[in-house]
Design a protein around this motif. Structure first.
Motif, PDB file in Angstrom:
ATOM      1  N   UNK A 168       0.811  -1.167   0.042  1.00  0.00           N
ATOM      2  CA  UNK A 168       0.030   0.009   0.117  1.00  0.00           C
ATOM      3  C   UNK A 168       0.965   1.300  -0.099  1.00  0.00           C
ATOM      4  N   UNK A 169       1.979   1.354   0.882  1.00  0.00           N
ATOM      5  CA  UNK A 169       2.820   2.379   0.945  1.00  0.00           C
ATOM      6  C   UNK A 169       3.518   2.637  -0.322  1.00  0.00           C
ATOM      7  N   UNK A 170       3.999   1.642  -0.881  1.00  0.00           N
ATOM      8  CA  UNK A 170       4.707   1.685  -2.031  1.00  0.00           C
ATOM      9  C   UNK A 170       3.860   1.932  -3.252  1.00  0.00           C
ATOM     10  N   UNK A 171       2.635   1.862  -3.324  1.00  0.00           N
ATOM     11  CA  UNK A 171       1.928   2.019  -4.414  1.00  0.00           C
ATOM     12  C   UNK A 171       1.023   3.418  -4.335  1.00  0.00           C
ATOM     13  N   UNK A 172       0.937   4.109  -3.242  1.00  0.00           N
ATOM     14  CA  UNK A 172       0.381   5.352  -3.190  1.00  0.00           C
ATOM     15  C   UNK A 172       1.567   6.559  -3.303  1.00  0.00           C
ATOM     16  N   UNK A 177       7.303   7.089   0.731  1.00  0.00           N
ATOM     17  CA  UNK A 177       7.981   5.741   0.306  1.00  0.00           C
ATOM     18  C   UNK A 177       7.767   5.275  -1.164  1.00  0.00           C
ATOM     19  N   UNK A 178       6.528   5.635  -1.683  1.00  0.00           N
ATOM     20  CA  UNK A 178       6.420   5.199  -3.119  1.00  0.00           C
ATOM     21  C   UNK A 178       7.418   5.829  -4.063  1.00  0.00           C
ATOM     22  N   UNK A 179       7.733   7.003  -3.577  1.00  0.00           N
ATOM     23  CA  UNK A 179       9.027   7.704  -4.523  1.00  0.00           C
ATOM     24  C   UNK A 179      10.324   6.709  -4.470  1.00  0.00           C
ATOM     25  N   UNK A 180      10.406   6.419  -3.039  1.00  0.00           N
ATOM     26  CA  UNK A 180      11.690   5.770  -2.640  1.00  0.00           C
ATOM     27  C   UNK A 180      11.764   4.539  -3.384  1.00  0.00           C
ATOM     28  N   UNK A 181      10.633   3.849  -3.569  1.00  0.00           N
ATOM     29  CA  UNK A 181      10.814   2.609  -4.268  1.00  0.00           C
ATOM     30  C   UNK A 181      10.943   2.860  -5.837  1.00  0.00           C
ATOM     31  N   UNK A 182      10.512   3.964  -6.215  1.00  0.00           N
ATOM     32  CA  UNK A 182      10.972   4.197  -7.622  1.00  0.00           C
ATOM     33  C   UNK A 182      12.360   4.607  -7.914  1.00  0.00           C
ATOM     34  N   UNK A 248      10.163   3.708 -13.898  1.00  0.00           N
ATOM     35  CA  UNK A 248       8.603   3.730 -13.852  1.00  0.00           C
ATOM     36  C   UNK A 248       8.100   2.113 -14.000  1.00  0.00           C
ATOM     37  N   UNK A 249       8.610   1.673 -14.855  1.00  0.00           N
ATOM     38  CA  UNK A 249       8.133   0.379 -15.265  1.00  0.00           C
ATOM     39  C   UNK A 249       8.754  -0.611 -14.373  1.00  0.00           C
ATOM     40  N   UNK A 250       9.801  -0.471 -13.866  1.00  0.00           N
ATOM     41  CA  UNK A 250      10.379  -1.264 -12.939  1.00  0.00           C
ATOM     42  C   UNK A 250       9.659  -1.501 -11.541  1.00  0.00           C
ATOM     43  N   UNK A 251       9.170  -0.268 -11.242  1.00  0.00           N
ATOM     44  CA  UNK A 251       8.397  -0.130 -10.105  1.00  0.00           C
ATOM     45  C   UNK A 251       6.983  -0.859 -10.291  1.00  0.00           C
ATOM     46  N   UNK A 252       6.501  -0.620 -11.380  1.00  0.00           N
ATOM     47  CA  UNK A 252       5.065  -1.179 -11.779  1.00  0.00           C
ATOM     48  C   UNK A 252       5.159  -2.467 -11.881  1.00  0.00           C
ATOM     49  N   UNK A 253       6.109  -3.273 -12.166  1.00  0.00           N
ATOM     50  CA  UNK A 253       6.406  -4.757 -12.310  1.00  0.00           C
ATOM     51  C   UNK A 253       6.690  -5.091 -10.846  1.00  0.00           C
TER      52      UNK A 253
END
Length: 270
Positions: A168-172, A177-182, A248-253
């Protein structure tokens, strides 16, 4: 001290134990390693050195200050040491939060006076089945007993609390945290291989390292998930060029794969 350790880790731990015992002889009666280094998945750029230090009783104020100073010396001499561990007694081994008093622990470069850091069945399982002894009795003499049904139940709870919240945090996009995962491959790898490790345990009834869990998944999940698994293993091991041209694609995958894993894990339970 032991051929099972990388030379720099062996040197650093020898220095740590020497300094600990210099003023407090036999303060550390047992010292064991678990986690990635015991599972053969240690990488200096990202891995912690997880330890369990055994003392006769809870540290006194003087002993606590001594241990704190030794950790500071170790951090200064070995800036990438990344030690993290607990200071417990023989009577604490194998127990959980409801059964023992809070204890001193070392994490993120700081010694804390009392808490329940890393006190879970995974820690005791890894000690029992994969631990490395540096000081004290052989691990098989510790008499650790692991309730595997409770072990699996706790991991299933962790799946649907910690990992479900991580997704949830990584998707929002409103959350940092969503930015950090990206931005950071290490954050993405933590999520992908972390949840995969639980999936491996649910299927095999054992614990393995993150990288090996990823390799296992490559043999069992649909090919659409292979690129994100290969990318995560690459980051974990610290080598090569990214398989993705788009973050962006890496995070989406990664997020899509983790949703797939969350469902696959939960489908194994009634």
């Amino acid at each position: 001290m032991t051929e099972a350790l990388p030379s720099i880790v062996d040197e650093m731990l020898a220095y740590y134990l020497e300094r600990i015992n210099e003023r407090q002889v036999e303060l550390i009666q047992g010292f064991y390693l678990y986690g990635s280094i015991a599972l053969g998945d240690y990488y200096v750029h990202c891995s912690d050195i997880d330890f369990i230090a055994i003392t006769e009783a809870r540290l006194t104020d003087y002993q606590y200050l001594h241990v704190m100073n030794v950790h500071k010396e170790v951090e200064k001499r070995y800036p990438k040491s990344r030690m993290g561990g607990i200071y417990v007694t023989w009577a604490d081994l194998g127990k959980l939060q409801d059964d023992i008093e809070p204890f001193p622990y070392y994490s993120d470069g700081k010694l804390k006076r009392a808490g329940y850091f890393e006190l879970n069945l995974v820690t005791w399982y890894e000690l029992k089945h994969h631990g490395i002894r540096l000081v004290g009795p052989a691990i098989e003499e510790l008499g650790l007993e692991i309730d595997m049904q409770r072990f699996i139940r706790n991991m299933h709870l962790n799946l649907n609390t910690y990992w479900a919240n991580w997704i949830l945090k990584a998707s929002d996009p409103r959350r940092l945290y969503s930015y950090l995962v990206w931005l950071r491959g290490s954050e993405m790898e933590w999520g992908v291989l972390g949840i995969t490790r639980l999936w491996y345990t649910f299927r095999e009834g054992q614990v393995t390292s993150k990288a090996r869990a990823g390799e296992y998944a490559l043999e069992h999940v649909p090919a659409q998930w292979h690129p994100i698994l290969h990318e995560s293993i690459r980051i974990r091991r610290g080598g090569g060029t990214s398989l993705y041209t788009s973050r962006k694609q890496r995070k989406a995958d990664a997020i899509a794969y983790m949703h797939f894993m969350l469902k696959a894990c939960n489908d194994m339970f009634p």
